[in-house]
Structures are given as C-alpha cells and as structure tokens.
Motif scaffolding. Structure first.
Motif, PDB file in Angstrom:
ATOM      1  N   SER A  19     -22.379  91.852 111.747  1.00  0.00           N
ATOM      2  CA  SER A  19     -22.182  93.255 112.123  1.00  0.00           C
ATOM      3  C   SER A  19     -22.613  93.556 113.554  1.00  0.00           C
ATOM      4  CB  SER A  19     -22.938  94.177 111.158  1.00  0.00           C
ATOM      5  OG  SER A  19     -24.328  93.898 111.188  1.00  0.00           O
ATOM      6  N   GLY A  20     -23.255  92.617 114.206  1.00  0.00           N
ATOM      7  CA  GLY A  20     -23.672  92.833 115.588  1.00  0.00           C
ATOM      8  C   GLY A  20     -25.096  93.321 115.741  1.00  0.00           C
ATOM      9  N   LYS A  21     -25.877  93.238 114.681  1.00  0.00           N
ATOM     10  CA  LYS A  21     -27.260  93.713 114.718  1.00  0.00           C
ATOM     11  C   LYS A  21     -28.083  93.069 115.824  1.00  0.00           C
ATOM     12  CE  LYS A  21     -28.040  92.270 110.572  1.00  0.00           C
ATOM     13  NZ  LYS A  21     -28.555  91.234 111.443  1.00  0.00           N
ATOM     14  N   GLU A 144     -14.779  91.700 105.925  1.00  0.00           N
ATOM     15  CA  GLU A 144     -13.938  90.561 106.308  1.00  0.00           C
ATOM     16  C   GLU A 144     -14.094  90.255 107.795  1.00  0.00           C
ATOM     17  OE1 GLU A 144      -9.383  88.954 105.523  1.00  0.00           O
ATOM     18  OE2 GLU A 144     -10.010  90.950 104.847  1.00  0.00           O
ATOM     19  N   VAL A 145     -14.158  91.312 108.610  1.00  0.00           N
ATOM     20  CA  VAL A 145     -14.349  91.130 110.049  1.00  0.00           C
ATOM     21  C   VAL A 145     -15.731  90.557 110.331  1.00  0.00           C
ATOM     22  CG1 VAL A 145     -14.479  92.310 112.273  1.00  0.00           C
ATOM     23  CG2 VAL A 145     -12.736  92.982 110.607  1.00  0.00           C
ATOM     24  N   GLY A 146     -16.741  91.105 109.665  1.00  0.00           N
ATOM     25  CA  GLY A 146     -18.104  90.640 109.867  1.00  0.00           C
ATOM     26  C   GLY A 146     -18.287  89.185 109.488  1.00  0.00           C
ATOM     27  N   LEU A 147     -17.709  88.791 108.352  1.00  0.00           N
ATOM     28  CA  LEU A 147     -17.846  87.409 107.901  1.00  0.00           C
ATOM     29  C   LEU A 147     -17.160  86.455 108.873  1.00  0.00           C
ATOM     30  CD1 LEU A 147     -18.889  85.474 105.751  1.00  0.00           C
ATOM     31  CD2 LEU A 147     -16.750  85.827 104.486  1.00  0.00           C
ATOM     32  N   ALA A 148     -15.998  86.834 109.376  1.00  0.00           N
ATOM     33  CA  ALA A 148     -15.301  85.988 110.354  1.00  0.00           C
ATOM     34  C   ALA A 148     -16.141  85.819 111.612  1.00  0.00           C
ATOM     35  CB  ALA A 148     -13.947  86.598 110.700  1.00  0.00           C
ATOM     36  N   ARG A 149     -16.776  86.896 112.063  1.00  0.00           N
ATOM     37  CA  ARG A 149     -17.664  86.811 113.222  1.00  0.00           C
ATOM     38  C   ARG A 149     -18.832  85.861 112.936  1.00  0.00           C
ATOM     39  NH1 ARG A 149     -19.273  92.802 115.386  1.00  0.00           N
ATOM     40  NH2 ARG A 149     -17.292  93.462 116.291  1.00  0.00           N
TER      41      ARG A 149
END
Length: 214
Positions: A19-21, A144-149
């Motif tokens: 998530s960019g934390k 889905e976006v977070g897991l890919a990142r």
C-alpha cells in the motif's frame, strides 16, 4: 484503555501489503524533521535488536512455517522489546515516533485473517503492551494492485504475500472495519493516487493533529 501521558507523539501507519506505507513513513519523517521535530522512524516487526531477530523468523520462510497462534506470541514478544527499547524512551523524550505497522496489523493478520484470534490478540495486547497509537494513518488501496506491488519487490520477506490475494482482500475489509471501530484515532487515506498527493494529504492530517496537542 488509560495510557500514561508522554510529551512525545506516537504515529502509526497501517494498510495491506504494497500500500505504500513504508515510503509514506519515510516521507513524513523527513517532512517533520524539516519542520523542527525530533523524529524516530521505526517499524514492526522490528525496531529494536531483539525484535529484528524475531522479524526474520516471522516474515521469511514457508507460509505454513508458523500457526496463527505462534505468530501472535512472536509478534507480541517483538512488540514488547520494541516498546521497551525504542518507542517508550522516545516518547518520554518528547519525540515524534513514526512506526510502520503496530498492533492493528496483529489484530488483522492473526486476529482476523489467519485465525479467529481477535479476543486473544486484544487480551495479550492489554496485558503485555498496554498502549495504542495517538494517531493511525490507514492507506487504503485495491488488494490486487497492492499485492502486485508487494510481489514486485522480490525480497526474502514475502511470507505473508505468499498467502495470496484472498488474504489481502480480507485484510483490506478488516482494516476499514477497524478504522470505524477506532474512529477517534484512525484517518483513512486513499492510496490509489500519485505518491506526492498521498504524502501531501498525510502531512496535512498530521500537522493538524499535532497542532491540537499544542
């Protein structure tokens, strides 16, 4: 929960994997330093020598390496050492502590998503930790976006990412529910934007919060 009052401020970041934390933690730390604050940037699991050793145990290896119950004990042991050696001394000294994850992650990973252990998580937290953050920033985004990142980082610390998308979906829903449960200390930030825009909102939220504390 009645907490001992400290001159410092305890800020935490939460969110699903990817998530960019961590990036936002670092950005906020640099911003607050530039404004004259003394800042301690730390993370969980980890943040002290002993807790970093436990971090390697819980974040590396096969997904089935530990049960949710064993994870709960390991994370709590790491958190206790982290509190004693890093967080509490900084708060007593009047510093701003920024922590990448804290007990809310345990409430989600072990208390909700990995087992029906929320009651045990809260009991153990009250007994051994006894402190909540002053403010929690939840960075929300599509699982889905977070897991890919997260998988794109290709580090050794991918044990929880290896549980797959279903876990991340449960985590997102759980974090949003937690934000309602503890609405007084949570602020939910839309993470599906340019990092600079996310950072700008976080800075504004934290600046306003610090102003209310004098």
């Amino acid at each position: 929960m009645t907490q001992e009052k400290f001159p410092g401020v305890f800020l935490t970041f939460e969110g699903i994997d990817g998530s960019g934390k961590s990036t936002q933690c670092r950005t906020l730390a640099e911003t607050l330093k530039s404004h004259g604050h003394e800042v301690v940037l730390t993370r969980e699991p980890g943040g002290s020598a002993g807790a970093e050793e436990i971090r390697r145990l819980v974040l590396e290896g096969d997904p089935d390496r530990w049960s949710a119950e064993t994870e709960l004990l390991l994370f709590t042991a790491a958190r206790r050492d982290h509190m004693e050696r890093t967080i509490l001394p900084a708060l007593r000294a009047g510093k701003v502590v920024i922590c990448d994850r804290f007990a809310d992650s345990t409430r989600m990973y072990q208390g909700l998503s990995r087992g029906d252990l929320r009651g045990a998580v809260d009991q153990l937290h009250a007994l051994m930790i006894g402190r909540e953050p002053d403010l929690t920033l939840l960075i929300d985004m599509d699982p889905e976006v977070g897991l890919a990142r997260a998988k794109g980082r290709q580090t050794a610390e991918e044990r929880f990412e290896d549980f797959g998308l279903e876990l991340q979906q449960k985590m997102r829903a759980g974090f949003l529910s937690l934000a309602q449960e503890f609405e007084g200390r949570f602020r939910v930030v839309n993470g599906a934007r340019d990092m600079a825009a996310v950072a700008q909102e976080i800075t504004a939220l934290v600046t306003d919060f610090l102003a209310t504390r004098g």
